[in-house]
Design an enzyme around this catalytic site. Structure first.
Site, mmCIF file in Angstrom:
data_model
loop_
_atom_site.group_PDB
_atom_site.id
_atom_site.type_symbol
_atom_site.label_atom_id
_atom_site.label_comp_id
_atom_site.label_asym_id
_atom_site.label_seq_id
_atom_site.Cartn_x
_atom_site.Cartn_y
_atom_site.Cartn_z
ATOM 1 N N GLY A 35 0.829 -1.216 0.000
ATOM 2 C CA GLY A 35 0.000 0.000 0.000
ATOM 3 C C GLY A 35 0.852 1.250 0.000
ATOM 4 C CB SER A 37 0.140 3.685 -4.636
ATOM 5 O OG SER A 37 -1.078 3.289 -4.040
ATOM 6 C CB SER A 38 -2.342 6.207 -1.618
ATOM 7 O OG SER A 38 -3.300 6.890 -0.862
ATOM 8 N N GLY A 39 -1.247 7.723 0.868
ATOM 9 C CA GLY A 39 -1.446 7.836 2.316
ATOM 10 C C GLY A 39 -0.241 7.442 3.158
ATOM 11 C CB ILE A 40 -0.154 5.439 6.292
ATOM 12 C CG1 ILE A 40 -1.239 6.280 6.991
ATOM 13 C CG2 ILE A 40 0.864 4.936 7.290
ATOM 14 C CD1 ILE A 40 -2.225 5.474 7.832
ATOM 15 N N GLY A 41 1.421 4.576 3.661
ATOM 16 C CA GLY A 41 2.502 3.784 3.063
ATOM 17 C C GLY A 41 3.446 4.654 2.255
ATOM 18 C CE1 TYR A 179 -10.129 -0.484 7.718
ATOM 19 C CE2 TYR A 179 -10.937 0.481 9.756
ATOM 20 C CZ TYR A 179 -9.914 0.288 8.846
ATOM 21 O OH TYR A 179 -8.676 0.859 9.069
HETATM 22 N N1 LIG Z 1 -6.624 6.666 7.435
HETATM 23 C C1 LIG Z 1 -7.025 6.259 8.632
HETATM 24 O O1 LIG Z 1 -7.806 6.931 9.339
HETATM 25 C C2 LIG Z 1 -6.520 4.941 9.196
HETATM 26 C C3 LIG Z 1 -6.702 4.707 10.570
HETATM 27 C C4 LIG Z 1 -6.248 3.501 11.107
HETATM 28 C C5 LIG Z 1 -5.619 2.586 10.294
HETATM 29 N N2 LIG Z 1 -5.466 2.820 8.959
HETATM 30 C C6 LIG Z 1 -4.839 1.799 8.134
HETATM 31 O O2 LIG Z 1 -3.731 2.366 7.455
HETATM 32 C C7 LIG Z 1 -3.487 1.628 6.270
HETATM 33 C C8 LIG Z 1 -3.218 2.596 5.122
HETATM 34 O O3 LIG Z 1 -4.374 3.370 4.887
HETATM 35 P P1 LIG Z 1 -4.344 4.888 4.374
HETATM 36 O O4 LIG Z 1 -5.150 5.674 5.311
HETATM 37 O O5 LIG Z 1 -2.971 5.295 4.033
HETATM 38 O O6 LIG Z 1 -5.256 4.716 3.061
HETATM 39 P P2 LIG Z 1 -5.013 4.978 1.500
HETATM 40 O O7 LIG Z 1 -4.363 6.308 1.291
HETATM 41 O O8 LIG Z 1 -6.327 4.704 0.867
HETATM 42 O O9 LIG Z 1 -3.963 3.848 1.110
HETATM 43 C C9 LIG Z 1 -4.340 2.504 0.999
HETATM 44 C C10 LIG Z 1 -3.212 1.783 0.273
HETATM 45 O O10 LIG Z 1 -3.588 0.393 0.135
HETATM 46 C C11 LIG Z 1 -3.417 0.018 -1.212
HETATM 47 N N3 LIG Z 1 -4.372 -1.015 -1.600
HETATM 48 C C12 LIG Z 1 -5.726 -0.994 -1.432
HETATM 49 N N4 LIG Z 1 -6.280 -2.069 -2.014
HETATM 50 C C13 LIG Z 1 -5.255 -2.783 -2.556
HETATM 51 C C14 LIG Z 1 -5.187 -3.983 -3.310
HETATM 52 N N5 LIG Z 1 -6.295 -4.676 -3.637
HETATM 53 N N6 LIG Z 1 -3.975 -4.448 -3.693
HETATM 54 C C15 LIG Z 1 -2.855 -3.753 -3.390
HETATM 55 N N7 LIG Z 1 -2.837 -2.610 -2.682
HETATM 56 C C16 LIG Z 1 -4.041 -2.125 -2.286
HETATM 57 C C17 LIG Z 1 -3.679 1.307 -2.007
HETATM 58 O O11 LIG Z 1 -3.015 1.266 -3.263
HETATM 59 P P3 LIG Z 1 -3.741 1.085 -4.692
HETATM 60 O O12 LIG Z 1 -5.087 1.718 -4.590
HETATM 61 O O13 LIG Z 1 -2.792 1.747 -5.642
HETATM 62 O O14 LIG Z 1 -3.789 -0.397 -4.873
HETATM 63 C C18 LIG Z 1 -3.005 2.344 -1.122
HETATM 64 O O15 LIG Z 1 -1.625 2.426 -1.416
HETATM 65 C C19 LIG Z 1 -4.722 0.718 6.067
HETATM 66 O O16 LIG Z 1 -4.386 -0.601 6.432
HETATM 67 C C20 LIG Z 1 -5.743 1.281 7.040
HETATM 68 O O17 LIG Z 1 -6.631 0.290 7.500
HETATM 69 C C21 LIG Z 1 -5.889 3.991 8.383
#
Ligand SMILES: NC(=O)c1ccc[n+]([C@@H]2O[C@H](COP(=O)([O-])OP(=O)(O)OC[C@H]3O[C@@H](n4cnc5c(N)ncnc54)[C@H](OP(=O)(O)O)[C@@H]3O)[C@@H](O)[C@H]2O)c1
Length: 280
Positions: A35, A37-41, A179
């Site tokens: 993950g 490509s976006s956000g935390i990763g 979720y």
């Molecule tokens: N944001 C919050 O409030 C929050 C809070 C607690 C925990 N988290 C956790 O933090 C982590 C990262 O989330 P984020 O907030 O950074 O969200 P995000 O910006 O939507 O990033 C999600 C990442 O997961 C990848 N991904 C999603 N579906 C995928 C698939 N089928 N195959 C491969 N990669 C996939 C996306 O890449 P592609 O779309 O390019 O595949 C993207 O890089 C998640 O596990 C989330 O549960 C987030």
């Protein structure tokens, strides 16, 4: 300081990440970030860009991954990009083959890719994919990647870091069944496997994040003014855990929030609908 800023500062006090210690600890290591490509990763990859590491970055959106690779290219880290859909067998096999082809093996896996869905159960009655998709990426993908990567991590006394959510520690909330069940499933899997892995020299960390301002939460109107971590703060907490190797990281108010969640659970729900976070 505006009242919202005071609240953010109180709820999310800055916990410094010691970059010198981080870079020293990671020197020469190979780190998979799912993950990315976006956000935390993505933010975590940028934070590690000045370290002498090999970053293996995966997600579906290849163009975003190669943009990130170009951004990191002038810095110290070497980057390998593996575009893949981790919900598909082919995607999992591709990443797995990429990891097994690494001459130096794998030292760290940051399990971060995820999908969040916020939807009332009555809006999901004809949407069984809400549940299969969240389980596919939030549970089966990391489990299957790890089944393949554990022997590599064992060789290098590796570290698994799970990017989890405070929801996994709270009373299950209405509107979050898909979720919460999927994130809790992987959290339980990893906690169950932790002693077995530890005996073979693999350490585990679970970082339980509160709300983080990333593209994942953008569709949810209720979250626009809610207290949330910045993405940089969240990436810093994760990076810090890479060198402290703390077993769990959670907000200081987690105990109180867990107790409060028992009452909030009975508040009126979004019977009008809900929001699918992410783009699915
Ligand atoms: N944001 C919050 O409030 C929050 C809070 C607690 C925990 N988290 C956790 O933090 C982590 C990262 O989330 P984020 O907030 O950074 O969200 P995000 O910006 O939507 O990033 C999600 C990442 O997961 C990848 N991904 C999603 N579906 C995928 C698939 N089928 N195959 C491969 N990669 C996939 C996306 O890449 P592609 O779309 O390019 O595949 C993207 O890089 C998640 O596990 C989330 O549960 C987030």
């Amino acid at each position: 300081m505006k009242s919202g800023k005071w609240l953010d500062a109180a709820m999310f006090p800055a916990i410094p990440c010691n970059l010198e210690r981080l870079y020293k600890h990671l020197h020469g290591k190979t780190i998979l970030i799912t993950g990315a490509s976006s956000g935390i990763g993505k933010e975590l990859a940028l934070l590690l860009a000045d370290a002498d590491v090999h970053l293996v970055l995966t997600a579906r959106r290849e163009a975003l991954l190669t943009d990130l690779q170009k951004e990191i290219a002038p810095k110290a880290a070497k980057v390998t990009v593996i575009p893949a859909d981790l919900r598909e067998d082919a995607g999992l096999e591709k990443v797995s083959a990429g990891l097994h082809a690494l001459p130096e093996g794998l030292d760290v896996m940051v399990s971060n890719a995820g999908l969040s869905i916020n939807r009332n159960i009555f809006q999901s009655l004809d949407r069984p994919h809400d549940f299969s998709r969240t389980m596919a990426i939030n549970y089966f993908a990391p489990v299957r990647l790890l089944l393949s990567a554990i022997p590599l991590l064992e060789k290098n006394n590796g570290h698994i870091l799970n990017v989890s959510t405070i929801n996994a520690l709270m009373t299950p909330m209405p509107d979050w069944a898909a979720y919460q069940a999927s994130k809790a499933a992987f959290d339980t899997w990893l906690r169950s496997a932790a002693p077995e892995l530890k005996q073979r020299g693999i350490s585990i960390s679970s970082v339980y994040l509160p709300l983080v301002r990333t593209p994942m939460i953008e569709p949810t109107r209720n979250y626009r003014n809610a207290p949330a971590l910045t993405v940089n703060h969240a990436a810093g907490l994760i990076a810090r855990t890479l060198y402290t190797q703390k077993r769990t990281v959670r907000p200081w108010w987690m105990l109180a929030a867990g107790a409060a969640s028992v009452f909030v659970r009975h508040a009126p729900t979004s019977a009008q609908g809900g929001n699918a976070h992410g783009r699915d």
